[in-house]
Design a protein around this motif. Structure first.
Motif, PDB file in Angstrom:
ATOM      1  N   ILE A 297      50.024   3.866  68.803  1.00 30.91           N
ATOM      2  CA  ILE A 297      48.850   2.990  68.852  1.00 30.91           C
ATOM      3  C   ILE A 297      47.671   3.801  69.354  1.00 30.91           C
ATOM      4  CG2 ILE A 297      47.811   0.963  69.962  1.00 30.91           C
ATOM      5  CD1 ILE A 297      50.751  -0.037  70.358  1.00 30.91           C
ATOM      6  N   PHE A 298      46.561   3.820  68.595  1.00 35.45           N
ATOM      7  CA  PHE A 298      45.375   4.510  69.096  1.00 35.45           C
ATOM      8  C   PHE A 298      44.148   3.622  68.951  1.00 35.45           C
ATOM      9  CE2 PHE A 298      45.251   5.775  64.614  1.00 35.45           C
ATOM     10  CZ  PHE A 298      43.888   5.793  64.302  1.00 35.45           C
ATOM     11  N   ASN A 299      43.189   3.846  69.847  1.00 33.36           N
ATOM     12  CA  ASN A 299      41.954   3.055  69.885  1.00 33.36           C
ATOM     13  C   ASN A 299      40.833   3.797  69.173  1.00 33.36           C
ATOM     14  OD1 ASN A 299      43.728   1.983  71.789  1.00 33.36           O
ATOM     15  ND2 ASN A 299      42.086   1.239  73.089  1.00 33.36           N
ATOM     16  N   TYR A 300      39.953   3.041  68.528  1.00 34.07           N
ATOM     17  CA  TYR A 300      38.787   3.640  67.873  1.00 34.07           C
ATOM     18  C   TYR A 300      37.557   2.815  68.200  1.00 34.07           C
ATOM     19  CZ  TYR A 300      39.136  -0.165  64.479  1.00 34.07           C
ATOM     20  OH  TYR A 300      39.180  -1.402  63.894  1.00 34.07           O
ATOM     21  N   ILE A 301      36.410   3.424  68.082  1.00 37.37           N
ATOM     22  CA  ILE A 301      35.132   2.722  68.151  1.00 37.37           C
ATOM     23  C   ILE A 301      34.193   3.358  67.132  1.00 37.37           C
ATOM     24  CG2 ILE A 301      35.293   2.008  70.570  1.00 37.37           C
ATOM     25  CD1 ILE A 301      33.508   4.382  71.303  1.00 37.37           C
ATOM     26  N   GLY A 302      33.185   2.571  66.733  1.00 34.26           N
ATOM     27  CA  GLY A 302      32.104   3.109  65.916  1.00 34.26           C
ATOM     28  C   GLY A 302      32.585   3.819  64.670  1.00 34.26           C
ATOM     29  N   ALA A 303      32.098   5.055  64.508  1.00 36.57           N
ATOM     30  CA  ALA A 303      32.309   5.802  63.265  1.00 36.57           C
ATOM     31  C   ALA A 303      33.600   6.612  63.252  1.00 36.57           C
ATOM     32  CB  ALA A 303      31.120   6.736  63.027  1.00 36.57           C
ATOM     33  N   MET A 304      34.484   6.422  64.233  1.00 38.02           N
ATOM     34  CA  MET A 304      35.679   7.275  64.311  1.00 38.02           C
ATOM     35  C   MET A 304      36.541   7.193  63.056  1.00 38.02           C
ATOM     36  SD  MET A 304      36.714   6.873  68.358  1.00 38.02           S
ATOM     37  CE  MET A 304      38.364   7.550  68.137  1.00 38.02           C
ATOM     38  N   LEU A 305      36.773   5.981  62.543  1.00 37.44           N
ATOM     39  CA  LEU A 305      37.617   5.855  61.353  1.00 37.44           C
ATOM     40  C   LEU A 305      36.969   6.527  60.149  1.00 37.44           C
ATOM     41  CD1 LEU A 305      39.054   2.227  61.532  1.00 37.44           C
ATOM     42  CD2 LEU A 305      39.949   4.342  62.518  1.00 37.44           C
ATOM     43  N   THR A 306      35.653   6.389  60.024  1.00 41.69           N
ATOM     44  CA  THR A 306      34.941   7.045  58.922  1.00 41.69           C
ATOM     45  C   THR A 306      35.092   8.553  59.021  1.00 41.69           C
ATOM     46  OG1 THR A 306      33.340   5.241  58.794  1.00 41.69           O
ATOM     47  CG2 THR A 306      32.698   7.341  57.817  1.00 41.69           C
ATOM     48  N   MET A 307      34.962   9.084  60.225  1.00 45.97           N
ATOM     49  CA  MET A 307      35.069  10.529  60.424  1.00 45.97           C
ATOM     50  C   MET A 307      36.481  11.029  60.120  1.00 45.97           C
ATOM     51  SD  MET A 307      32.749  10.743  63.890  1.00 45.97           S
ATOM     52  CE  MET A 307      32.861  12.524  64.090  1.00 45.97           C
ATOM     53  N   ILE A 308      37.492  10.245  60.485  1.00 49.50           N
ATOM     54  CA  ILE A 308      38.877  10.629  60.163  1.00 49.50           C
ATOM     55  C   ILE A 308      39.088  10.599  58.650  1.00 49.50           C
ATOM     56  CG2 ILE A 308      41.298   9.963  60.383  1.00 49.50           C
ATOM     57  CD1 ILE A 308      40.558   8.804  63.167  1.00 49.50           C
ATOM     58  N   ALA A 309      38.568   9.552  58.000  1.00 50.07           N
ATOM     59  CA  ALA A 309      38.749   9.395  56.562  1.00 50.07           C
ATOM     60  C   ALA A 309      38.070  10.499  55.771  1.00 50.07           C
ATOM     61  CB  ALA A 309      38.236   8.036  56.111  1.00 50.07           C
ATOM     62  N   LYS A 310      37.026  11.096  56.331  1.00 53.79           N
ATOM     63  CA  LYS A 310      36.299  12.152  55.627  1.00 53.79           C
ATOM     64  C   LYS A 310      36.960  13.524  55.780  1.00 53.79           C
ATOM     65  CE  LYS A 310      31.753   9.947  55.548  1.00 53.79           C
ATOM     66  NZ  LYS A 310      31.572   9.982  54.086  1.00 53.79           N
ATOM     67  N   GLN A 311      38.050  13.608  56.527  1.00 57.06           N
ATOM     68  CA  GLN A 311      38.786  14.863  56.609  1.00 57.06           C
ATOM     69  C   GLN A 311      39.498  15.131  55.280  1.00 57.06           C
ATOM     70  OE1 GLN A 311      38.516  16.901  59.421  1.00 57.06           O
ATOM     71  NE2 GLN A 311      36.985  15.305  59.812  1.00 57.06           N
ATOM     72  N   PHE A 342      47.036   6.423  55.624  1.00 57.07           N
ATOM     73  CA  PHE A 342      47.655   6.852  56.876  1.00 57.07           C
ATOM     74  C   PHE A 342      48.838   5.983  57.296  1.00 57.07           C
ATOM     75  CE2 PHE A 342      43.217   8.363  57.139  1.00 57.07           C
ATOM     76  CZ  PHE A 342      43.470   9.729  57.183  1.00 57.07           C
ATOM     77  N   ALA A 343      49.231   5.047  56.426  1.00 61.80           N
ATOM     78  CA  ALA A 343      50.428   4.233  56.641  1.00 61.80           C
ATOM     79  C   ALA A 343      50.410   3.531  57.997  1.00 61.80           C
ATOM     80  CB  ALA A 343      51.687   5.091  56.489  1.00 61.80           C
ATOM     81  N   LEU A 344      49.336   2.815  58.260  1.00 58.32           N
ATOM     82  CA  LEU A 344      49.213   2.070  59.509  1.00 58.32           C
ATOM     83  C   LEU A 344      48.389   0.816  59.255  1.00 58.32           C
ATOM     84  CD1 LEU A 344      46.052   2.757  60.308  1.00 58.32           C
ATOM     85  CD2 LEU A 344      47.034   4.776  61.321  1.00 58.32           C
TER      86      LEU A 344
END
Length: 561
Positions: A297-311, A342-344
């Protein structure tokens, strides 16, 4: 000059040795993980309690279970209780007692946790300071908070000294690491002292003062009590991640924000599940870090998911132990693809420092894309019109909140009764956020009220436009603001930061937006920048971008350049 009660002796005293990293492996997985222990809470979800009571109960119940892993070091709950007691003894030796303010300007670290819980044991008040704060904002927090003691990262000491006049600010000052002539925090914390006598704090006693971003004036100190930390943790673990006995929590969010404190750290405390504390967020490394620790389980805020997806896409993207990402502002257009890749599962929550981190949350079994969930167990949440009347379902207005229980919401802004009165007008906390509720009780965040753009008689959510702009492959992040129009009202300006190695073609970006936004929402202007101006708490300072629009060059689609 630093005034102190004398340097502590360098002997280990009551210090606790940190064990070497364990090399345990879960039998059914290739990921390094922690031994599972039976899931047993140490606080019910509706009782009134304190940070110190939760710590004591947990250390008594599962003393040998791992509490936190940080940069290869693992500390059990029993060991951490000793560390907190040692920090409390060091604070008492320095003269700190009940009600005194302890300012901590440290990055994520075990010492931050020690000082936090050590302060709580004494009935002292933690004042977490953003490590990115500088200048007048830093001076305001250090002086306005009435902090008696400051522990700062060594490299930040010079920034503190720049803004503190002689005799101003905390009289006791310690530095962690090299870089100053302040007393050494490590030597002081690990000194040999008489054990401190814990204070009999109550659930409503003040636990922390956390200063929010000040975009148009001095930042305000949000006063939170002990019980708020336990309530937030229980709500998080029991209802919104539905924590299991094999879960491992993970946060890369800074400890000087309530999210990491109330949800991750206190979540581990109330549930007994281990926490992986990362030094910082790294979009390029978070998946490998989750794998290395078996974090689920991990926490995110703001643009974190977008930044991960752009990897860059990897064949093993889905081969990770995470089952859940929980946080706020997940882009709707990214949501399902992120879950598939990411299967989550993504679970959205919404709240503020004033509302025990979150007051709206999505039940994991009924998450709705683009919605931030329903009212949590302790909160009444509604949408208000400008005249204070409750809006009908489906109609936009301001999100306002009140608590159904004592000692959950913030008790006010420190030494600012006027701001407190404005925020709590009519007995409801006014968030300054615009949203709407549907007929099933699910809420949708629209935008900050002050960031709504008025164009040709239409209200435009900058948040919605940013979601689309940020989904473009060449864009890392963006901020959308309204700028004066020759025709009256406003036109839309998109200020964009290019992704590494990318070049942004404004015309192509506008075509991209036309396919995904209503015509009235498509930006007229585009400005490309290296970085966006931010507050010390990482909020984008849109008023600066509005002011710069008067002088900085912009691409204008109506002029074609």
């Amino acid at each position: 000059m630093t005034i102190s009660h004398g340097r502590a002796e360098a002997s280990a005293g009551r210090a606790v040795a940190i064990p070497e990293p364990a090399d345990e492996m879960r039998a059914d997985s290739a990921w390094t993980t922690f031994a599972a222990t039976p899931l047993e809470y140490v606080a019910t979800d509706d009782e009134q309690t304190t940070i110190t009571e939760v710590l004591t109960r947990r250390a008594d119940l599962t003393p040998d279970a791992v509490f936190v892993s940080f940069e290869g070091m693992k500390v059990t709950f029993g060991e951490f209780k000793h560390r907190a007691e040692q920090a409390g003894a060091a604070l008492a030796y320095a003269g700190i007692s009940r009600g005194d303010k302890v300012a901590v300007m440290l990055p994520n670290s075990l010492e931050f946790l020690d000082l936090w819980f050590g302060s709580a044991l004494l009935g002292a008040v933690l004042v977490p300071i953003n490590t990115g704060l500088r200048g007048a904002g830093l001076a305001h927090v250090l002086t306005h908070s009435d902090s008696a003691l400051l522990v700062a990262e060594g490299e930040l000491v010079a920034e503190c000294e720049k803004v503190l006049d002689s005799g101003a600010g905390p009289r006791l000052r310690y530095a962690r690491g090299a870089g100053s002539d302040w007393d050494c925090a490590h030597t002081w914390l690990r000194g040999s002292y008489q054990p401190a006598v814990p204070e009999a704090v109550t659930p409503g006693d003040v636990a922390s003062i956390l200063y929010t971003s000040g975009t148009t004036g001095p930042s305000k100190g949000v006063v939170n009590c002990h019980n708020a930390f336990a309530v937030a943790a229980n709500e998080f673990c029991r209802r919104h991640v539905e924590i299991r006995s094999d879960d491992v929590l993970y946060t890369s969010l800074p400890l000087f924000h309530v999210n990491a404190q109330m949800l991750s750290v206190m979540g581990a405390m109330v549930s007994g599940r281990p926490l992986v504390l990362a030094p910082r967020f790294r979009a390029s490394g978070i998946l490998d870090d989750l794998r290395g620790h078996g974090a689920t389980i991990f926490n995110y805020i703001g643009a974190m998911l977008t930044m991960i997806a752009k990897q860059p896409i990897r064949e093993d993207d889905a081969a990770n132990p995470a089952r859940l990402a929980i946080g706020g502002a997940a882009p709707a257009q990214l949501w399902k693809e992120f879950e598939r890749r990411f299967a989550l599962s993504i679970v959205e929550i919404y709240g503020l420092t004033e509302t025990a981190t979150f007051c709206l949350g999505s039940p994991p079994a009924d998450v709705r894309v683009g919605k931030v969930g329903r009212s949590v167990s302790w909160a009444d949440v509604r949408i208000e019109a400008s005249d204070g009347a409750e809006q009908n379902d489906g109609q936009p207005g301001e999100v306002v909140i009140r608590s159904k229980r004592d000692n959950v919401m913030f008790s006010g802004y420190y030494k600012d009764p006027e701001a407190t009165a404005r925020a709590m007008s009519g007995g409801w906390f006014h968030t300054g956020d615009r949203g709407r509720r549907d007929e099933s009780g699910y809420f949708e965040f629209i935008d900050r009220i002050k960031d709504i753009i008025r164009r040709r008689g239409e209200n435009i959510s900058s948040f919605e436009v940013e979601r689309v702009v940020n989904s473009h492959d060449a864009v890392t992040e963006s901020a959308v603001v309204g700028v004066p129009s020759d025709l009256g009202e406003e036109d839309v300006l998109a200020v964009v930061v290019p992704a590494n190695g990318s070049r942004i073609d404004p015309g192509e970006l506008i075509d991209f937006c036309r396919e995904r936004l209503g015509a009235y929402m498509v930006p007229r202007y585009v400005r490309v920048v290296d970085t966006l101006p931010r507050t010390a708490t990482e909020r984008i300072q849109k008023y600066i971008l509005r002011n710069e629009a008067r002088s900085e060059p912009m691409w204008d689609r109506e002029a074609g350049a």
